[in-house]
Design a protein around this motif. Structure first.
Motif, PDB file in Angstrom:
ATOM      1  N   ILE A 284     -16.378  -1.403   4.930  1.00 45.40           N
ATOM      2  CA  ILE A 284     -14.941  -1.419   4.636  1.00 45.40           C
ATOM      3  C   ILE A 284     -14.688  -0.707   3.314  1.00 45.40           C
ATOM      4  O   ILE A 284     -13.820   0.158   3.208  1.00 45.40           O
ATOM      5  N   GLU A 285     -15.443  -1.065   2.299  1.00 46.02           N
ATOM      6  CA  GLU A 285     -15.266  -0.469   0.971  1.00 46.02           C
ATOM      7  C   GLU A 285     -15.525   1.032   0.982  1.00 46.02           C
ATOM      8  O   GLU A 285     -14.926   1.773   0.210  1.00 46.02           O
ATOM      9  N   ALA A 286     -16.424   1.483   1.858  1.00 49.32           N
ATOM     10  CA  ALA A 286     -16.738   2.909   1.953  1.00 49.32           C
ATOM     11  C   ALA A 286     -15.750   3.652   2.856  1.00 49.32           C
ATOM     12  O   ALA A 286     -15.814   4.880   2.961  1.00 49.32           O
ATOM     13  N   GLY A 287     -14.835   2.911   3.492  1.00 52.06           N
ATOM     14  CA  GLY A 287     -13.870   3.541   4.389  1.00 52.06           C
ATOM     15  C   GLY A 287     -14.423   3.858   5.758  1.00 52.06           C
ATOM     16  O   GLY A 287     -13.850   4.654   6.493  1.00 52.06           O
ATOM     17  N   HIS A 288     -15.535   3.208   6.130  1.00 51.37           N
ATOM     18  CA  HIS A 288     -16.178   3.474   7.415  1.00 51.37           C
ATOM     19  C   HIS A 288     -15.934   2.379   8.439  1.00 51.37           C
ATOM     20  O   HIS A 288     -16.453   2.453   9.556  1.00 51.37           O
ATOM     21  N   ARG A 289     -15.186   1.345   8.065  1.00 53.99           N
ATOM     22  CA  ARG A 289     -14.853   0.263   8.996  1.00 53.99           C
ATOM     23  C   ARG A 289     -13.389  -0.085   8.803  1.00 53.99           C
ATOM     24  O   ARG A 289     -12.928  -0.267   7.680  1.00 53.99           O
ATOM     25  N   ARG A 290     -12.666  -0.172   9.915  1.00 56.29           N
ATOM     26  CA  ARG A 290     -11.245  -0.514   9.868  1.00 56.29           C
ATOM     27  C   ARG A 290     -11.071  -2.001   9.559  1.00 56.29           C
ATOM     28  O   ARG A 290     -11.914  -2.821   9.887  1.00 56.29           O
ATOM     29  N   VAL A 291      -9.944  -2.322   8.955  1.00 58.03           N
ATOM     30  CA  VAL A 291      -9.574  -3.707   8.665  1.00 58.03           C
ATOM     31  C   VAL A 291      -8.364  -4.020   9.537  1.00 58.03           C
ATOM     32  O   VAL A 291      -7.331  -3.354   9.430  1.00 58.03           O
ATOM     33  N   ASP A 292      -8.501  -5.035  10.413  1.00 57.89           N
ATOM     34  CA  ASP A 292      -7.326  -5.389  11.215  1.00 57.89           C
ATOM     35  C   ASP A 292      -6.438  -6.335  10.397  1.00 57.89           C
ATOM     36  O   ASP A 292      -6.799  -6.756   9.296  1.00 57.89           O
ATOM     37  N   VAL A 293      -5.279  -6.646  10.922  1.00 57.65           N
ATOM     38  CA  VAL A 293      -4.316  -7.425  10.137  1.00 57.65           C
ATOM     39  C   VAL A 293      -4.823  -8.825   9.830  1.00 57.65           C
ATOM     40  O   VAL A 293      -4.534  -9.377   8.753  1.00 57.65           O
ATOM     41  N   ASP A 294      -5.607  -9.429  10.731  1.00 52.66           N
ATOM     42  CA  ASP A 294      -6.151 -10.755  10.447  1.00 52.66           C
ATOM     43  C   ASP A 294      -7.179 -10.689   9.322  1.00 52.66           C
ATOM     44  O   ASP A 294      -7.221 -11.574   8.459  1.00 52.66           O
ATOM     45  N   ASP A 295      -8.010  -9.637   9.323  1.00 46.35           N
ATOM     46  CA  ASP A 295      -8.949  -9.446   8.219  1.00 46.35           C
ATOM     47  C   ASP A 295      -8.190  -9.250   6.909  1.00 46.35           C
ATOM     48  O   ASP A 295      -8.552  -9.817   5.878  1.00 46.35           O
ATOM     49  N   LEU A 296      -7.120  -8.440   6.951  1.00 43.82           N
ATOM     50  CA  LEU A 296      -6.331  -8.158   5.753  1.00 43.82           C
ATOM     51  C   LEU A 296      -5.779  -9.455   5.150  1.00 43.82           C
ATOM     52  O   LEU A 296      -5.889  -9.692   3.948  1.00 43.82           O
ATOM     53  N   VAL A 297      -5.213 -10.302   5.992  1.00 46.79           N
ATOM     54  CA  VAL A 297      -4.653 -11.558   5.499  1.00 46.79           C
ATOM     55  C   VAL A 297      -5.759 -12.460   4.967  1.00 46.79           C
ATOM     56  O   VAL A 297      -5.609 -13.087   3.912  1.00 46.79           O
ATOM     57  N   ALA A 298      -6.893 -12.513   5.647  1.00 45.03           N
ATOM     58  CA  ALA A 298      -8.005 -13.333   5.160  1.00 45.03           C
ATOM     59  C   ALA A 298      -8.522 -12.806   3.820  1.00 45.03           C
ATOM     60  O   ALA A 298      -8.821 -13.601   2.913  1.00 45.03           O
ATOM     61  N   PHE A 299      -8.635 -11.494   3.660  1.00 51.97           N
ATOM     62  CA  PHE A 299      -9.021 -10.942   2.354  1.00 51.97           C
ATOM     63  C   PHE A 299      -8.028 -11.377   1.283  1.00 51.97           C
ATOM     64  O   PHE A 299      -8.416 -11.774   0.186  1.00 51.97           O
ATOM     65  N   ALA A 300      -6.736 -11.303   1.593  1.00 49.19           N
ATOM     66  CA  ALA A 300      -5.715 -11.704   0.620  1.00 49.19           C
ATOM     67  C   ALA A 300      -5.884 -13.175   0.238  1.00 49.19           C
ATOM     68  O   ALA A 300      -5.785 -13.532  -0.945  1.00 49.19           O
ATOM     69  N   VAL A 301      -6.147 -14.028   1.224  1.00 52.81           N
ATOM     70  CA  VAL A 301      -6.357 -15.455   0.944  1.00 52.81           C
ATOM     71  C   VAL A 301      -7.596 -15.636   0.068  1.00 52.81           C
ATOM     72  O   VAL A 301      -7.561 -16.358  -0.938  1.00 52.81           O
ATOM     73  N   VAL A 302      -8.680 -14.989   0.431  1.00 52.30           N
ATOM     74  CA  VAL A 302      -9.929 -15.115  -0.331  1.00 52.30           C
ATOM     75  C   VAL A 302      -9.750 -14.631  -1.770  1.00 52.30           C
ATOM     76  O   VAL A 302     -10.221 -15.274  -2.720  1.00 52.30           O
ATOM     77  N   PHE A 303      -9.042 -13.522  -1.956  1.00 51.73           N
ATOM     78  CA  PHE A 303      -8.840 -12.970  -3.299  1.00 51.73           C
ATOM     79  C   PHE A 303      -7.720 -13.664  -4.066  1.00 51.73           C
ATOM     80  O   PHE A 303      -7.565 -13.463  -5.270  1.00 51.73           O
ATOM     81  N   GLY A 304      -6.900 -14.463  -3.364  1.00 51.72           N
ATOM     82  CA  GLY A 304      -5.788 -15.140  -4.028  1.00 51.72           C
ATOM     83  C   GLY A 304      -4.661 -14.195  -4.415  1.00 51.72           C
ATOM     84  O   GLY A 304      -4.061 -14.333  -5.482  1.00 51.72           O
ATOM     85  N   VAL A 305      -4.373 -13.224  -3.536  1.00 47.73           N
ATOM     86  CA  VAL A 305      -3.314 -12.240  -3.793  1.00 47.73           C
ATOM     87  C   VAL A 305      -2.412 -12.142  -2.563  1.00 47.73           C
ATOM     88  O   VAL A 305      -2.745 -12.644  -1.491  1.00 47.73           O
ATOM     89  N   SER A 306      -1.296 -11.472  -2.724  1.00 51.73           N
ATOM     90  CA  SER A 306      -0.421 -11.157  -1.593  1.00 51.73           C
ATOM     91  C   SER A 306      -1.087 -10.064  -0.761  1.00 51.73           C
ATOM     92  O   SER A 306      -1.790  -9.207  -1.311  1.00 51.73           O
ATOM     93  N   PRO A 307      -0.854 -10.047   0.554  1.00 47.84           N
ATOM     94  CA  PRO A 307      -1.377  -8.931   1.345  1.00 47.84           C
ATOM     95  C   PRO A 307      -0.932  -7.563   0.803  1.00 47.84           C
ATOM     96  O   PRO A 307      -1.669  -6.592   0.916  1.00 47.84           O
ATOM     97  N   ALA A 308       0.238  -7.510   0.182  1.00 48.63           N
ATOM     98  CA  ALA A 308       0.721  -6.245  -0.383  1.00 48.63           C
ATOM     99  C   ALA A 308      -0.231  -5.710  -1.452  1.00 48.63           C
ATOM    100  O   ALA A 308      -0.337  -4.500  -1.636  1.00 48.63           O
ATOM    101  N   ALA A 309      -0.931  -6.596  -2.145  1.00 49.80           N
ATOM    102  CA  ALA A 309      -1.860  -6.166  -3.192  1.00 49.80           C
ATOM    103  C   ALA A 309      -3.027  -5.375  -2.619  1.00 49.80           C
ATOM    104  O   ALA A 309      -3.721  -4.672  -3.359  1.00 49.80           O
ATOM    105  N   LEU A 310      -3.251  -5.486  -1.313  1.00 53.42           N
ATOM    106  CA  LEU A 310      -4.319  -4.728  -0.670  1.00 53.42           C
ATOM    107  C   LEU A 310      -3.819  -3.408  -0.083  1.00 53.42           C
ATOM    108  O   LEU A 310      -4.604  -2.502   0.168  1.00 53.42           O
TER     109      LEU A 310
END
Length: 164
Positions: free
Chosen positions: A57-83
């Motif tokens: 994901i960090e290298a841009g070689h794997r897509r992030v779906d919307v559920d992953d995006l929201v889970a990343f936001a929860v894990v990082f403690g940020v709004s999804p917009a921050a991603l």
């Protein structure tokens, strides 16, 4: 061809995907997490992504779906917009918004923060902003759509359409 995967748009990451990749790395590093630790945190958030997946994901070689995006936001403690956008909101910088093209960074962030639409059009900016907020917010939050009355002689701010 499987349903949902047609043409280059289905396989080629766009500018938003690049912003997400950079922000996952930025937030992971800011929080002192290894890719293994982030993978474990995603597992705990019920969105298992292996360490190799985080690296891809960090290298841009794997897509992030919307559920992953929201889970990343929860894990990082940020709004999804921050991603979704680069961490720079200077009006002198531009951001490529998938589907909209290049816009000033401050306007992109105001849009992502539900403050204003990307394009204001020719109508009264106060009306455009209020209508945008009404379309974007659930009824319980509509009170946030109201704008203050303009003060005498004050012109709406160029970026937000709001009066000082």
């Amino acid at each position: 061809m499987p349903e949902g995967k047609r043409g280059p748009a289905a396989t080629c990451p766009g500018s938003t995907a690049a912003h997400v990749a950079a922000n996952v790395r930025r937030l992971r590093e800011q929080q002192g997490l290894s890719t293994y630790q982030l993978a474990r945190a995603m597992q705990a958030a019920s969105r298992p992504i292996p360490q190799s997946g985080v690296s891809r994901i960090e290298a841009g070689h794997r897509r992030v779906d919307v559920d992953d995006l929201v889970a990343f936001a929860v894990v990082f403690g940020v709004s999804p917009a921050a991603l979704l956008l680069p961490l720079n909101d200077a009006s002198t910088n531009v951001v490529d918004i998938t589907g909209a093209g290049t816009v000033p960074a401050d306007i992109a962030w105001a849009w992502a923060s539900n403050e204003r639409p990307l394009a204001m059009g020719d109508a009264d900016p106060r009306v455009v902003i209020a209508e945008y907020r009404l379309r974007s917010l659930p009824p319980g939050q509509w009170h946030r759509a109201a704008l203050p009355e303009p003060t005498s002689g004050a012109a709406p701010h160029e970026s937000t359409g709001e009066t000082p």
